[in-house]
Design a protein around this motif. Structure first.
Motif, PDB file in Angstrom:
ATOM      1  N   SER A 113       0.807  -1.223   0.000  1.00  9.85           N
ATOM      2  CA  SER A 113       0.000   0.000   0.000  1.00  9.85           C
ATOM      3  C   SER A 113       0.838   1.270   0.000  1.00  9.85           C
ATOM      4  CB  SER A 113      -0.919   0.011   1.221  1.00  9.85           C
ATOM      5  OG  SER A 113      -1.830  -1.056   1.158  1.00  9.85           O
ATOM      6  N   LEU A 114       2.148   1.125   0.121  1.00  2.00           N
ATOM      7  CA  LEU A 114       3.031   2.298   0.091  1.00  2.00           C
ATOM      8  C   LEU A 114       3.067   2.889  -1.316  1.00  2.00           C
ATOM      9  CD1 LEU A 114       6.073   0.991   2.160  1.00  2.00           C
ATOM     10  CD2 LEU A 114       4.432   2.750   2.854  1.00  2.00           C
ATOM     11  N   PRO A 115       3.437   4.160  -1.420  1.00  2.00           N
ATOM     12  CA  PRO A 115       3.602   4.744  -2.750  1.00  2.00           C
ATOM     13  C   PRO A 115       4.643   3.961  -3.554  1.00  2.00           C
ATOM     14  CG  PRO A 115       3.780   6.424  -1.037  1.00  2.00           C
ATOM     15  CD  PRO A 115       3.743   5.105  -0.351  1.00  2.00           C
ATOM     16  N   ALA A 116       4.484   3.970  -4.864  1.00  2.00           N
ATOM     17  CA  ALA A 116       5.400   3.248  -5.753  1.00  2.00           C
ATOM     18  C   ALA A 116       6.855   3.649  -5.502  1.00  2.00           C
ATOM     19  CB  ALA A 116       5.030   3.494  -7.216  1.00  2.00           C
ATOM     20  N   GLU A 117       7.083   4.925  -5.207  1.00  2.00           N
ATOM     21  CA  GLU A 117       8.445   5.395  -4.962  1.00  2.00           C
ATOM     22  C   GLU A 117       9.042   4.738  -3.720  1.00  2.00           C
ATOM     23  OE1 GLU A 117       6.051   8.463  -7.115  1.00  2.00           O
ATOM     24  OE2 GLU A 117       5.772   7.436  -5.211  1.00  2.00           O
ATOM     25  N   ALA A 118       8.226   4.498  -2.701  1.00  2.00           N
ATOM     26  CA  ALA A 118       8.703   3.834  -1.480  1.00  2.00           C
ATOM     27  C   ALA A 118       9.020   2.368  -1.766  1.00  2.00           C
ATOM     28  CB  ALA A 118       7.665   3.946  -0.368  1.00  2.00           C
ATOM     29  N   ARG A 119       8.156   1.716  -2.534  1.00  2.00           N
ATOM     30  CA  ARG A 119       8.417   0.311  -2.884  1.00  2.00           C
ATOM     31  C   ARG A 119       9.693   0.186  -3.708  1.00  2.00           C
ATOM     32  NH1 ARG A 119       2.939   0.779  -4.149  1.00  2.00           N
ATOM     33  NH2 ARG A 119       3.387   0.316  -6.340  1.00  2.00           N
ATOM     34  N   ASP A 120       9.967   1.177  -4.536  1.00  2.00           N
ATOM     35  CA  ASP A 120      11.211   1.185  -5.313  1.00  2.00           C
ATOM     36  C   ASP A 120      12.428   1.294  -4.383  1.00  2.00           C
ATOM     37  OD1 ASP A 120      12.830   1.421  -7.804  1.00  2.00           O
ATOM     38  OD2 ASP A 120      13.181   3.450  -7.037  1.00  2.00           O
ATOM     39  N   VAL A 121      12.345   2.146  -3.376  1.00  2.00           N
ATOM     40  CA  VAL A 121      13.451   2.299  -2.429  1.00  2.00           C
ATOM     41  C   VAL A 121      13.660   0.996  -1.650  1.00  2.00           C
ATOM     42  CG1 VAL A 121      14.287   3.546  -0.381  1.00  2.00           C
ATOM     43  CG2 VAL A 121      13.217   4.805  -2.267  1.00  2.00           C
ATOM     44  N   ILE A 122      12.576   0.347  -1.249  1.00  2.00           N
ATOM     45  CA  ILE A 122      12.698  -0.929  -0.538  1.00  2.00           C
ATOM     46  C   ILE A 122      13.442  -1.941  -1.414  1.00  2.00           C
ATOM     47  CG2 ILE A 122      11.419  -2.914   0.382  1.00  2.00           C
ATOM     48  CD1 ILE A 122       9.264  -0.855   1.290  1.00  2.00           C
ATOM     49  N   LYS A 123      13.098  -1.996  -2.676  1.00  2.00           N
ATOM     50  CA  LYS A 123      13.781  -2.922  -3.588  1.00  2.00           C
ATOM     51  C   LYS A 123      15.260  -2.569  -3.690  1.00  2.00           C
ATOM     52  CE  LYS A 123      13.573  -5.338  -7.909  1.00  2.00           C
ATOM     53  NZ  LYS A 123      14.676  -6.156  -7.496  1.00  2.00           N
ATOM     54  N   ARG A 124      15.574  -1.291  -3.763  1.00  2.00           N
ATOM     55  CA  ARG A 124      16.984  -0.861  -3.823  1.00  2.00           C
ATOM     56  C   ARG A 124      17.732  -1.250  -2.549  1.00  2.00           C
ATOM     57  NH1 ARG A 124      18.095   3.517  -7.708  1.00  2.00           N
ATOM     58  NH2 ARG A 124      16.200   3.849  -8.913  1.00  2.00           N
ATOM     59  N   ILE A 125      17.071  -1.113  -1.399  1.00  2.00           N
ATOM     60  CA  ILE A 125      17.695  -1.513  -0.127  1.00  2.00           C
ATOM     61  C   ILE A 125      17.984  -3.006  -0.160  1.00  2.00           C
ATOM     62  CG2 ILE A 125      17.299  -1.823   2.348  1.00  2.00           C
ATOM     63  CD1 ILE A 125      15.604   0.799   2.234  1.00  2.00           C
ATOM     64  N   GLU A 126      16.990  -3.791  -0.554  1.00  2.00           N
ATOM     65  CA  GLU A 126      17.157  -5.246  -0.615  1.00  2.00           C
ATOM     66  C   GLU A 126      18.276  -5.651  -1.569  1.00  2.00           C
ATOM     67  OE1 GLU A 126      13.190  -6.457  -1.672  1.00  2.00           O
ATOM     68  OE2 GLU A 126      12.524  -6.448   0.414  1.00  2.00           O
ATOM     69  N   ASP A 127      18.408  -4.920  -2.672  1.00  2.00           N
ATOM     70  CA  ASP A 127      19.429  -5.224  -3.672  1.00  2.00           C
ATOM     71  C   ASP A 127      20.785  -4.632  -3.315  1.00  2.00           C
ATOM     72  OD1 ASP A 127      17.460  -6.529  -5.087  1.00  2.00           O
ATOM     73  OD2 ASP A 127      17.148  -4.908  -6.536  1.00  2.00           O
ATOM     74  N   GLY A 128      20.853  -3.863  -2.215  1.00  2.00           N
ATOM     75  CA  GLY A 128      22.098  -3.202  -1.836  1.00  2.00           C
ATOM     76  C   GLY A 128      22.490  -2.168  -2.878  1.00  2.00           C
ATOM     77  N   GLY A 129      21.488  -1.642  -3.552  1.00  2.00           N
ATOM     78  CA  GLY A 129      21.694  -0.874  -4.770  1.00  2.00           C
ATOM     79  C   GLY A 129      22.036   0.584  -4.632  1.00  2.00           C
ATOM     80  N   ALA A 130      22.104   1.168  -5.795  1.00  2.00           N
ATOM     81  CA  ALA A 130      22.393   2.595  -5.921  1.00  2.00           C
ATOM     82  C   ALA A 130      21.157   3.389  -5.507  1.00  2.00           C
ATOM     83  CB  ALA A 130      22.757   2.917  -7.361  1.00  2.00           C
ATOM     84  N   PHE A 131      21.410   4.492  -4.819  1.00  2.00           N
ATOM     85  CA  PHE A 131      20.322   5.338  -4.357  1.00  2.00           C
ATOM     86  C   PHE A 131      20.397   6.689  -5.041  1.00  2.00           C
ATOM     87  CE2 PHE A 131      21.102   2.275  -0.981  1.00  2.00           C
ATOM     88  CZ  PHE A 131      19.833   1.737  -0.859  1.00  2.00           C
ATOM     89  N   GLN A 132      19.264   7.357  -5.059  1.00  2.00           N
ATOM     90  CA  GLN A 132      19.139   8.631  -5.768  1.00  2.00           C
ATOM     91  C   GLN A 132      19.816   9.787  -5.031  1.00  2.00           C
ATOM     92  OE1 GLN A 132      15.057   9.404  -6.693  1.00  2.00           O
ATOM     93  NE2 GLN A 132      15.494  11.306  -7.782  1.00  2.00           N
ATOM     94  N   TYR A 133      19.864   9.724  -3.723  1.00  2.00           N
ATOM     95  CA  TYR A 133      20.377  10.837  -2.929  1.00  2.00           C
ATOM     96  C   TYR A 133      21.591  10.406  -2.118  1.00  2.00           C
ATOM     97  CZ  TYR A 133      15.830  12.739  -4.141  1.00  2.00           C
ATOM     98  OH  TYR A 133      14.737  13.180  -4.836  1.00  2.00           O
ATOM     99  N   ARG A 134      22.566  11.300  -2.002  1.00  2.00           N
ATOM    100  CA  ARG A 134      23.796  10.953  -1.281  1.00  2.00           C
ATOM    101  C   ARG A 134      23.550  10.709   0.203  1.00  2.00           C
ATOM    102  NH1 ARG A 134      25.775  15.138   1.609  1.00  2.00           N
ATOM    103  NH2 ARG A 134      25.061  17.220   1.070  1.00  2.00           N
TER     104      ARG A 134
END
Length: 141
Positions: free
Chosen positions: A54-75
């Motif tokens: 139920s979170l905004p799509a942008e939040a779900r994207d950040v969760i996926k990035r966290i899980e993937d240990g990925g690159a983030f948009q902000y320093r």
């Protein structure tokens, strides 16, 4: 008296196999990791919850990035969240990490954040730490 007629008769091999299968089947139910199981038990009393779906799509994207240990948009993403507002459970410094959830139309980072605890607990704030929601990972409210 025969051993099978004894009041303390041993369960049959079929019954034991059934019990073992049931226990093994149940052990896979619920959370996918012991870390998440621990996080579930740490839900702050009285805090509202929101399903991850139920979170905004942008939040779900950040969760996926966290899980993937990925690159983030902000320093600033991944930096220690200090919990100065004391709205999350008290923990030692460095326990929480914060991640920006992009806000469409915002000229800066916006107000939305995800806060991740070391035990896997996840919180969402839509209003820059004024309020928090407990995120139910993969669940529904």
């Amino acid at each position: 008296m025969t051993p099978s007629a004894s009041p303390r008769a041993r369960p049959s091999a079929a019954l034991l196999a059934l019990l073992v299968a049931a226990v093994l089947g149940l052990s896979g139910c619920g959370n996918s990791s012991s870390e998440t199981a621990t996080a579930t038990s740490l839900k702050p009393a009285g805090m509202a919850a929101v399903a991850e779906t139920s979170l905004p799509a942008e939040a779900r994207d950040v969760i996926k990035r966290i899980e993937d240990g990925g690159a983030f948009q902000y320093r600033q993403d991944g930096v220690t969240f200090q919990n100065r507002e004391r709205r999350l459970p008290a923990e030692p410094s460095g326990y929480y990490r914060e991640y920006t959830v992009a806000t469409p139309g915002a000229v800066d980072r916006g107000a939305r954040r995800l806060i991740l605890g070391k035990n896997g607990e996840l919180y969402y704030t839509p209003d820059h730490y004024k309020s928090f929601l407990w995120v139910l990972r993969g669940g529904v409210t």
